[in-house]
Design a protein around this motif. Structure first.
Motif, PDB file in Angstrom:
ATOM      1  N   VAL A   1      99.384 -14.937  40.672  1.00  0.00           N
ATOM      2  CA  VAL A   1      98.107 -14.644  40.407  1.00  0.00           C
ATOM      3  C   VAL A   1      98.198 -12.984  40.755  1.00  0.00           C
ATOM      4  O   VAL A   1      98.184 -12.742  41.854  1.00  0.00           O
ATOM      5  CB  VAL A   1      96.918 -15.205  41.256  1.00  0.00           C
TER       6      VAL A   1
ATOM      7  N   TYR B   1      86.525 -21.656  45.423  1.00  0.00           N
ATOM      8  CA  TYR B   1      87.463 -22.879  44.846  1.00  0.00           C
ATOM      9  C   TYR B   1      88.536 -23.309  45.581  1.00  0.00           C
ATOM     10  O   TYR B   1      89.515 -23.877  45.231  1.00  0.00           O
ATOM     11  CB  TYR B   1      87.921 -22.087  43.477  1.00  0.00           C
TER      12      TYR B   1
ATOM     13  N   VAL C   1      94.332 -16.093  31.657  1.00  0.00           N
ATOM     14  CA  VAL C   1      95.545 -16.787  31.917  1.00  0.00           C
ATOM     15  C   VAL C   1      96.497 -17.171  30.854  1.00  0.00           C
ATOM     16  O   VAL C   1      95.718 -16.951  29.506  1.00  0.00           O
ATOM     17  CB  VAL C   1      95.219 -18.525  32.657  1.00  0.00           C
TER      18      VAL C   1
ATOM     19  N   LEU D   1      94.958 -22.984  39.585  1.00  0.00           N
ATOM     20  CA  LEU D   1      95.478 -21.628  39.909  1.00  0.00           C
ATOM     21  C   LEU D   1      96.326 -21.657  41.241  1.00  0.00           C
ATOM     22  O   LEU D   1      97.347 -21.192  41.585  1.00  0.00           O
ATOM     23  CB  LEU D   1      94.463 -20.310  39.996  1.00  0.00           C
TER      24      LEU D   1
ATOM     25  N   ALA E   1      83.504 -10.943  37.037  1.00  0.00           N
ATOM     26  CA  ALA E   1      84.513 -11.252  37.265  1.00  0.00           C
ATOM     27  C   ALA E   1      85.342 -12.043  35.913  1.00  0.00           C
ATOM     28  O   ALA E   1      84.762 -12.700  35.491  1.00  0.00           O
ATOM     29  CB  ALA E   1      84.970 -12.179  38.349  1.00  0.00           C
ATOM     30  N   HIS E   2      86.653 -11.562  35.589  1.00  0.00           N
ATOM     31  CA  HIS E   2      87.378 -12.278  34.533  1.00  0.00           C
ATOM     32  C   HIS E   2      88.511 -12.786  34.960  1.00  0.00           C
ATOM     33  O   HIS E   2      89.243 -12.203  35.895  1.00  0.00           O
ATOM     34  CB  HIS E   2      87.507 -11.236  33.617  1.00  0.00           C
ATOM     35  N   VAL E   3      89.043 -14.036  34.529  1.00  0.00           N
ATOM     36  CA  VAL E   3      90.180 -14.620  35.040  1.00  0.00           C
ATOM     37  C   VAL E   3      90.932 -14.855  33.749  1.00  0.00           C
ATOM     38  O   VAL E   3      90.295 -15.745  32.751  1.00  0.00           O
ATOM     39  CB  VAL E   3      89.893 -15.950  35.618  1.00  0.00           C
TER      40      VAL E   3
ATOM     41  N   LEU F   1      96.380  -9.725  41.570  1.00  0.00           N
ATOM     42  CA  LEU F   1      95.096  -9.566  42.255  1.00  0.00           C
ATOM     43  C   LEU F   1      94.738  -7.954  41.979  1.00  0.00           C
ATOM     44  O   LEU F   1      95.745  -7.311  41.970  1.00  0.00           O
ATOM     45  CB  LEU F   1      95.498  -9.992  43.624  1.00  0.00           C
TER      46      LEU F   1
ATOM     47  N   PHE G   1      86.433 -10.844  43.605  1.00  0.00           N
ATOM     48  CA  PHE G   1      87.040 -11.919  43.304  1.00  0.00           C
ATOM     49  C   PHE G   1      87.417 -12.890  44.316  1.00  0.00           C
ATOM     50  O   PHE G   1      87.277 -14.003  44.245  1.00  0.00           O
ATOM     51  CB  PHE G   1      88.542 -11.543  42.701  1.00  0.00           C
TER      52      PHE G   1
ATOM     53  N   MET H   1      89.787 -23.090  37.796  1.00  0.00           N
ATOM     54  CA  MET H   1      90.187 -22.597  38.859  1.00  0.00           C
ATOM     55  C   MET H   1      91.099 -23.033  39.661  1.00  0.00           C
ATOM     56  O   MET H   1      92.148 -22.218  40.323  1.00  0.00           O
ATOM     57  CB  MET H   1      88.865 -21.904  39.536  1.00  0.00           C
TER      58      MET H   1
ATOM     59  N   TYR I   1      88.469  -6.606  43.864  1.00  0.00           N
ATOM     60  CA  TYR I   1      89.081  -7.495  44.973  1.00  0.00           C
ATOM     61  C   TYR I   1      87.828  -8.275  45.778  1.00  0.00           C
ATOM     62  O   TYR I   1      88.073  -9.300  46.093  1.00  0.00           O
ATOM     63  CB  TYR I   1      90.013  -6.622  45.835  1.00  0.00           C
TER      64      TYR I   1
ATOM     65  N   ALA J   1      87.649 -16.953  44.595  1.00  0.00           N
ATOM     66  CA  ALA J   1      88.861 -17.838  44.873  1.00  0.00           C
ATOM     67  C   ALA J   1      88.705 -18.636  46.120  1.00  0.00           C
ATOM     68  O   ALA J   1      89.139 -19.810  46.262  1.00  0.00           O
ATOM     69  CB  ALA J   1      89.903 -16.653  45.084  1.00  0.00           C
TER      70      ALA J   1
END
Length: 141
Positions: A113, A133, A96, A108, A92-94, A115, A126, A105, A123, A130
């Protein structure tokens, strides 16, 4: 016996492979796989279909609409499906914007965001992250 062997040797097989959106890597991989199989085993033809992602692919396996499917590695598999191989590790890459002042995290929370599509494996990968966090994310529409 000779006629039966001849028929078996000349028989062709058509399989449907459920992938993901046409713009995604799973679809491109499926097309490449179909090409390689056709080149080396001309009696096997793989029809590559685009889908909404892992969840729909598993539904297609369950219903018999597809004989093969590409799914996210951490997807839960129904009883009618059998995992064959892991193609590559999922990550998974986030990403920003540097100017957004997001360092963790938790930063956020309350931000817009983007998705992955709801039925996609990305999905499914991720959302538990999410939730871990404490992010309360809602997709638009």
């Amino acid at each position: 016996m000779a006629i039966q062997l001849f028929r078996q040797h000349r028989q062709s097989y058509v399989l449907t492979l459920a992938t993901a959106s046409r713009s995604g890597e799973y679809y491109k991989f499926g097309q490449a796989l179909a090409t390689v199989v056709a080149r080396h085993h001309p009696q096997i033809r793989i029809n590559v279909i685009h889908t909404e992602g892992s969840a729909q692919n598993l539904e297609f396996i369950e219903s018999g609409a597809a004989q093969l499917a590409l799914i996210q590695g951490d997807s839960s598999i129904q009883s009618s499906a059998q995992a064959m191989t892991l193609l590559f590790p999922e990550t998974a890459h986030v990403l920003v914007n540097r100017q957004a002042s997001i360092e963790t995290m938790a930063d956020l929370q309350g931000k817009a965001v983007a998705l992955p599509p709801k039925g996609s494996g990305a999905y499914q990968l991720f959302m538990p992250i999410a939730q871990h966090y404490g992010l309360n994310l809602h997709s638009a529409g």
